[in-house]
Motif scaffolding. Structure first.
Motif, mmCIF file in Angstrom:
data_model
loop_
_atom_site.group_PDB
_atom_site.id
_atom_site.type_symbol
_atom_site.label_atom_id
_atom_site.label_comp_id
_atom_site.label_asym_id
_atom_site.label_seq_id
_atom_site.Cartn_x
_atom_site.Cartn_y
_atom_site.Cartn_z
ATOM 1 N N ARG A 240 -20.439 -44.230 57.730
ATOM 2 C CA ARG A 240 -20.571 -44.541 56.320
ATOM 3 C C ARG A 240 -19.905 -43.339 55.337
ATOM 4 O O ARG A 240 -19.602 -43.975 54.292
ATOM 5 C CB ARG A 240 -21.976 -44.617 56.183
ATOM 6 C CG ARG A 240 -22.524 -45.174 54.605
ATOM 7 C CD ARG A 240 -21.936 -46.337 54.298
ATOM 8 N NE ARG A 240 -22.344 -46.902 52.969
ATOM 9 C CZ ARG A 240 -23.691 -47.456 52.787
ATOM 10 N NH1 ARG A 240 -24.347 -47.768 53.759
ATOM 11 N NH2 ARG A 240 -23.878 -47.705 51.410
ATOM 12 N N GLY A 241 -20.264 -42.277 55.623
ATOM 13 C CA GLY A 241 -19.801 -41.204 54.659
ATOM 14 C C GLY A 241 -18.288 -41.247 54.753
ATOM 15 O O GLY A 241 -17.610 -41.083 53.422
ATOM 16 N N ARG A 242 -17.548 -41.296 55.841
ATOM 17 C CA ARG A 242 -16.172 -41.330 55.521
ATOM 18 C C ARG A 242 -15.571 -42.631 54.970
ATOM 19 O O ARG A 242 -14.592 -42.482 54.215
ATOM 20 C CB ARG A 242 -15.667 -41.254 57.181
ATOM 21 C CG ARG A 242 -16.076 -40.065 57.834
ATOM 22 C CD ARG A 242 -15.183 -39.886 59.168
ATOM 23 N NE ARG A 242 -15.474 -40.772 60.253
ATOM 24 C CZ ARG A 242 -16.532 -40.463 61.105
ATOM 25 N NH1 ARG A 242 -16.905 -39.176 61.035
ATOM 26 N NH2 ARG A 242 -17.123 -41.168 61.982
ATOM 27 N N GLU A 243 -16.202 -43.954 55.207
ATOM 28 C CA GLU A 243 -15.927 -45.158 54.557
ATOM 29 C C GLU A 243 -16.242 -44.863 52.841
ATOM 30 O O GLU A 243 -15.214 -45.483 52.193
ATOM 31 C CB GLU A 243 -16.945 -46.269 55.120
ATOM 32 C CG GLU A 243 -16.479 -46.578 56.379
ATOM 33 C CD GLU A 243 -17.510 -47.808 56.800
ATOM 34 O OE1 GLU A 243 -18.647 -47.853 56.289
ATOM 35 O OE2 GLU A 243 -17.451 -48.022 57.968
ATOM 36 N N ASP A 244 -17.171 -43.954 52.483
ATOM 37 C CA ASP A 244 -17.408 -43.824 50.952
ATOM 38 C C ASP A 244 -16.196 -43.028 50.684
ATOM 39 O O ASP A 244 -15.753 -43.064 49.408
ATOM 40 C CB ASP A 244 -18.680 -43.115 50.908
ATOM 41 C CG ASP A 244 -19.952 -44.133 51.026
ATOM 42 O OD1 ASP A 244 -19.891 -45.258 51.220
ATOM 43 O OD2 ASP A 244 -21.144 -43.373 51.378
ATOM 44 N N LEU A 245 -16.049 -41.827 51.139
ATOM 45 C CA LEU A 245 -14.586 -41.193 50.914
ATOM 46 C C LEU A 245 -13.424 -42.081 50.675
ATOM 47 O O LEU A 245 -12.828 -41.790 49.783
ATOM 48 C CB LEU A 245 -14.626 -40.101 52.046
ATOM 49 C CG LEU A 245 -13.177 -39.019 51.620
ATOM 50 C CD1 LEU A 245 -13.670 -38.411 50.160
ATOM 51 C CD2 LEU A 245 -13.341 -37.852 52.559
ATOM 52 N N ASP B 170 -1.890 -47.033 52.535
ATOM 53 C CA ASP B 170 -1.157 -48.173 53.506
ATOM 54 C C ASP B 170 -1.226 -47.477 54.794
ATOM 55 O O ASP B 170 -0.467 -46.232 54.961
ATOM 56 C CB ASP B 170 -0.019 -48.832 52.961
ATOM 57 C CG ASP B 170 0.653 -49.696 53.858
ATOM 58 O OD1 ASP B 170 -0.152 -50.192 54.784
ATOM 59 O OD2 ASP B 170 1.632 -49.884 53.931
ATOM 60 N N GLY B 171 -1.760 -48.084 55.945
ATOM 61 C CA GLY B 171 -1.858 -47.228 57.165
ATOM 62 C C GLY B 171 -2.776 -46.016 57.418
ATOM 63 O O GLY B 171 -2.859 -45.476 58.531
ATOM 64 N N LEU B 172 -3.867 -45.898 56.359
ATOM 65 C CA LEU B 172 -4.812 -44.783 56.542
ATOM 66 C C LEU B 172 -6.103 -45.968 57.210
ATOM 67 O O LEU B 172 -6.873 -46.526 56.618
ATOM 68 C CB LEU B 172 -5.243 -44.541 55.070
ATOM 69 C CG LEU B 172 -6.445 -43.357 55.232
ATOM 70 C CD1 LEU B 172 -5.946 -42.037 55.784
ATOM 71 C CD2 LEU B 172 -6.897 -43.130 53.550
ATOM 72 N N GLU B 173 -6.479 -45.534 58.531
ATOM 73 C CA GLU B 173 -7.187 -46.011 59.203
ATOM 74 C C GLU B 173 -8.510 -45.027 59.475
ATOM 75 O O GLU B 173 -8.353 -43.987 59.553
ATOM 76 C CB GLU B 173 -6.602 -46.675 60.606
ATOM 77 C CG GLU B 173 -5.552 -47.445 60.318
ATOM 78 C CD GLU B 173 -6.160 -49.009 59.693
ATOM 79 O OE1 GLU B 173 -7.262 -49.026 59.807
ATOM 80 O OE2 GLU B 173 -5.200 -49.688 59.387
ATOM 81 N N ILE B 174 -9.664 -45.950 59.541
ATOM 82 C CA ILE B 174 -10.787 -44.876 59.819
ATOM 83 C C ILE B 174 -11.540 -45.160 61.129
ATOM 84 O O ILE B 174 -11.289 -46.463 61.614
ATOM 85 C CB ILE B 174 -11.964 -45.238 58.889
ATOM 86 C CG1 ILE B 174 -11.498 -44.796 57.369
ATOM 87 C CG2 ILE B 174 -13.087 -44.379 59.335
ATOM 88 C CD1 ILE B 174 -12.577 -45.059 56.412
ATOM 89 N N ALA C 296 -24.157 -57.515 65.923
ATOM 90 C CA ALA C 296 -24.916 -56.839 64.769
ATOM 91 C C ALA C 296 -23.578 -56.430 63.889
ATOM 92 O O ALA C 296 -22.486 -56.446 64.233
ATOM 93 C CB ALA C 296 -25.768 -55.672 65.271
ATOM 94 N N THR C 297 -23.878 -56.059 62.608
ATOM 95 C CA THR C 297 -22.884 -55.475 61.647
ATOM 96 C C THR C 297 -22.992 -54.016 61.702
ATOM 97 O O THR C 297 -23.850 -53.421 62.259
ATOM 98 C CB THR C 297 -23.282 -56.066 60.228
ATOM 99 O OG1 THR C 297 -24.349 -55.657 59.708
ATOM 100 C CG2 THR C 297 -23.320 -57.675 60.289
ATOM 101 N N ALA C 298 -22.074 -53.371 61.084
ATOM 102 C CA ALA C 298 -22.127 -52.137 60.814
ATOM 103 C C ALA C 298 -23.422 -51.519 60.060
ATOM 104 O O ALA C 298 -23.659 -50.414 60.242
ATOM 105 C CB ALA C 298 -20.819 -51.437 60.258
#
Length: 468
Positions: free
Chosen positions: A159-164, A189-193, A202-204
């Motif tokens: 979640r923290g990386r998704e927020d960034l 473009d091309g930046l993947e987590i 279940a969802t994330a």
């Protein structure tokens, strides 16, 4: 002497008489001339208030870039927008400047102080130290990857990386809107987590049942808080929060967020209807005084509470706040509450702001009728002090009531998960749609948090196998 050859004209715009010119002029694009390898775009731009427009030259290293500048100048003149700026200005527009614009834009959009603190923290901790000096025009995916690499060293949750990454995406969108970055360039473009492992069905955002406290644990924590913080408490640091046990019950059986609990007042409790009216949140910005702000998502909602909690614990406190004697009747309390609401509603009607009503009429914090206070300040407790006292209560339960010990992995805010699942949905049998109304959340949010596809089928299979 041989005459110097003139550069070749590649394109010219429509005739214009803007800027006080007596003769029509055009935007013109020239190919590189002799002894020069730069394409040139000429046009006119405002020089100052009331002054004639001056002639401007923009150079480009390639024909593609030059035609882009030419098209921008034509479009800007057609719509009277800002004309293309020079290379020196574009070079000065760094990611650091973009970050400042992003925070300013967030404030103008009315983002809450806590949200602003989080955005500023991510900006200062991860983005600016890594790519702050990079010109926005040269921002590319390799720069974004460096930011994510730096962030991964301290942000351990997905979640923290998704927020960034989300903040980088918001800054990219702002750069496009301000025309600081060409829309054909996507620095993400091309930046993947890396994907997090999730349970099937279940969802994330799904909250594992292990992180949802049980009712016996909620009651044990509330009873311990009554003992440590109530009239019989002996620790002066604990008795600063005399209603802490009641507050835990409001959280565990009502699902209110911490800010919503702190913002509750005597006039927000509707005893005759059996619910509290959630209409605000106590906000404590860093290095600033706390204040009562809007509820999350600006969604006012009513939350039913057990009658024992309303009448045995909240009613005496409301009598005290309204200046009523302890023996005041139930109807006298209702009348006093309504009189105070009406007094505020009458004053709100005289305000220029038509959005002001009885529930958000501004009152100085020191004069407000708070249910839960820190007796040292007379105001709602700060989150840091609240959490410190919470851990003291948890440690006491661990030692004195180990059968109902509160797991270290379950934080205070998970009382909200208990209210949603074990109380509203399981104990009271409410539908998820009704649970969402009580929590002030959208139905999709509630389903993502608490519902897992196939869970009922799994439970049935386990029950069948138990008999074999």
């Amino acid at each position: 002497m041989a005459t110097r050859p003139q550069p070749k004209l590649l394109a010219q715009g429509k005739p214009r008489t803007l800027g006080g010119s007596s003769r029509p002029w055009r935007v013109r694009l020239y190919a590189p001339g002799a002894g020069n390898n730069k394409y040139q775009v000429y046009f006119r731009a405002p020089a100052g208030e009331g002054e004639p427009w001056k002639r401007v030259l923009r150079r480009a290293a390639s024909e593609e870039e030059a035609r882009k500048i030419f098209a921008q100048a034509e479009a800007a003149l057609d719509t009277e927008q800002a004309l293309p700026v020079g290379a020196d200005v574009r070079a000065a527009r760094t990611v650091r400047m973009l970050g400042e614009e992003y925070l300013k834009d967030s404030i103008e959009r009315g983002k809450q102080p806590r949200t602003m603190e989080q955005r500023e923290s991510r900006l200062n901790a991860h983005i600016l130290p890594t790519i702050g000096a990079v010109p926005v025009t040269k921002w590319r995916v390799e720069h974004s990857r460096k930011v994510m690499e730096k962030g991964s060293k301290t942000l351990f949750s997905n979640r923290g990386r998704e927020d960034l990454r989300g903040q980088l995406a918001a800054m990219r969108k702002l750069a496009w809107r301000l025309d600081w970055l060409d829309r054909s360039v996507d620095p993400l473009d091309g930046l993947e987590i890396g994907r997090a492992n999730v349970l099937h069905g279940a969802t994330a955002q799904y909250v594992d049942p292990r992180l949802r406290p049980e009712t016996r644990q909620v009651r044990a924590m509330a009873d311990a808080a009554d003992k440590l913080c109530g009239p019989d408490g002996t620790d002066p640091q604990m008795i600063r929060l005399p209603m802490f046990g009641t507050k835990i019950r409001v959280a565990g059986f009502g699902g209110l967020r911490l800010g919503e609990q702190n913002a509750l007042r005597a006039i927000d409790v509707f005893f005759e209807r059996g619910y509290v009216h959630v209409n605000g949140s106590w906000i404590t910005p860093r290095k600033a005084a706390g204040f009562r702000g809007p509820v999350k998502n600006h969604t006012l909602h009513e939350v039913p509470l057990p009658k024992s909690l309303m009448h045995d614990e909240l009613l005496p406190r409301v009598k005290e706040l309204l200046g009523l004697p302890a023996k005041a009747t139930f109807q006298q309390v209702i009348n006093a509450q309504e009189a105070e609401r009406q007094r505020r509603a009458s004053r709100a009607a005289r305000e220029k702001d038509t959005s002001v009503a009885w529930w958000n009429y501004p009152v100085p914090p020191e004069d407000e009728l708070w249910l839960f206070i820190d007796t040292a300040t007379g105001l709602p407790v700060k989150p840091e002090l609240h959490n410190e006292r919470w851990h003291r209560v948890r440690a006491w339960v661990d030692q004195n009531d180990p059968d109902n010990a509160w797991p270290r992995t379950i934080v205070y805010r998970n009382l909200r998960h208990h209210a949603a699942t074990r109380w509203f949905h399981e104990e009271l049998g409410e539908s998820w749609e009704v649970v969402g109304q009580y929590l002030g959340d959208k139905l999709t949010t509630v389903l993502n948090h608490y519902v897992r596809a196939g869970e009922d089928a799994l439970r049935d299979s386990v029950n069948k196998l138990a008999a074999r």
